[in-house]
Design an enzyme around this catalytic site. Sequence first.
Site, PDB file in Angstrom:
ATOM      1  N   PRO A   2       0.821  -1.195   0.000  1.00 41.98           N
ATOM      2  CA  PRO A   2       0.000   0.000   0.000  1.00 41.98           C
ATOM      3  C   PRO A   2       0.855   1.244   0.000  1.00 41.98           C
ATOM      4  CG  PRO A   2      -0.509  -1.470   1.819  1.00 41.98           C
ATOM      5  CD  PRO A   2       0.821  -1.839   1.294  1.00 41.98           C
ATOM      6  N   GLU A   3       0.688   1.988  -1.041  1.00 44.33           N
ATOM      7  CA  GLU A   3       1.220   3.336  -1.079  1.00 44.33           C
ATOM      8  C   GLU A   3       0.054   4.247  -0.713  1.00 44.33           C
ATOM      9  OE1 GLU A   3       3.581   4.037  -4.596  1.00 44.33           O
ATOM     10  OE2 GLU A   3       3.860   1.911  -4.930  1.00 44.33           O
ATOM     11  N   HIS A  93      -2.941 -16.167   7.526  1.00 43.30           N
ATOM     12  CA  HIS A  93      -2.294 -14.884   7.785  1.00 43.30           C
ATOM     13  C   HIS A  93      -3.262 -13.815   8.282  1.00 43.30           C
ATOM     14  CE1 HIS A  93       1.306 -16.622   6.130  1.00 43.30           C
ATOM     15  NE2 HIS A  93       0.640 -16.968   5.049  1.00 43.30           N
ATOM     16  N   ARG A 111       3.356 -11.119   4.686  1.00 35.50           N
ATOM     17  CA  ARG A 111       4.784 -10.941   5.000  1.00 35.50           C
ATOM     18  C   ARG A 111       5.039 -10.324   6.368  1.00 35.50           C
ATOM     19  NH1 ARG A 111       7.462  -8.334  -0.220  1.00 35.50           N
ATOM     20  NH2 ARG A 111       9.371  -8.812   0.892  1.00 35.50           N
TER      21      ARG A 111
END
Length: 282
Positions: A2-3, A93, A111
């Site tokens: 995410p930017e 996750h 991650r």
Amino acid sequence: MPELPEVETVKNQIAKRIGTARIESIEIRNPNLRCKVPADFAKMILGACISSYRRIGKYFVIDMNNGLSIIWHLGMSGKITVLETMPESFGKHDHVIIKTSKGILIYNDVRRFGMLVYCCTAELLRHRVFAKMGIDPFDKNLTPAYLANSLKNIKTPIKVALLDQSIINGIGNIYASEILFAAKISPLRAANTMSLLECESIINNTQSILQKSIDSGGSTLKDYIKPNGEKGNFQNLHCVYDKTGQRCPNCSCDIAKSGGIKKIVQSGRSTFYCPIIQKSEQ
DNA sequence: AATGCTACCTGGTCGC
DNA sequence: TGCGACCAGGTAGCAT
């Protein structure tokens, strides 16, 4: 992942769906993110009501009515989805489950580069993640003179400087390439060689590209999805990112000769550009 | 002080 | 089909 546009999309969708709900339960299934989720996170937040939502750079901030704020960063692969009812089971996750009076937030982060902490709202901007933060791309104080001044002692390539969150806060690796392509500036040029006119072009293109991406719900490459489960659409509008060897949208050159869009590595990150349109010399 | 390398972590893809 | 190497949206900490 995410930017800025993706975080803005997450914020807007959650604000719309969850609004000023009360936090009814919190389950930390795995606290081991880049920054460990504080052991007392649930205790501190439980029972409070959400009062407002903010995006600060790439950080998602939820202000509560008990004087605390949640600081949430999605790292490279973080996703927040909103569900109406508690699912039967959780994904491998799914690290944090926040049940509110208006819906359930599921934080999934393959991650685990994300972070989820709380702090006093009054102290928020003094928190270490914001202390060195640069200017927001949409801040009216981001002027060509300001940017040129910020870059004047920076010898690194302009692409690397655009990723420096202490200069402009919110540009990530995809958009840095897209912005420089739109501004017709080589990513290899030293940041301190940008003219005022080029700084103006960088600012204008940063704002227009980020706004277009927000309007498209962000870019989905692999992981990113919006809280409603849909993909963003801006990846379909990328001009150079991940387009190695292809013809760039504004290029009429012979790609058999030029090789098309080029991929290079700068400070360990991939950069994509058109060597014809973005020439290295000024 | 600025800069650049590495680590954090999992999973997908590619070449052999 | 299997295995290792390499790559991915971000950031921080360390060495130079």
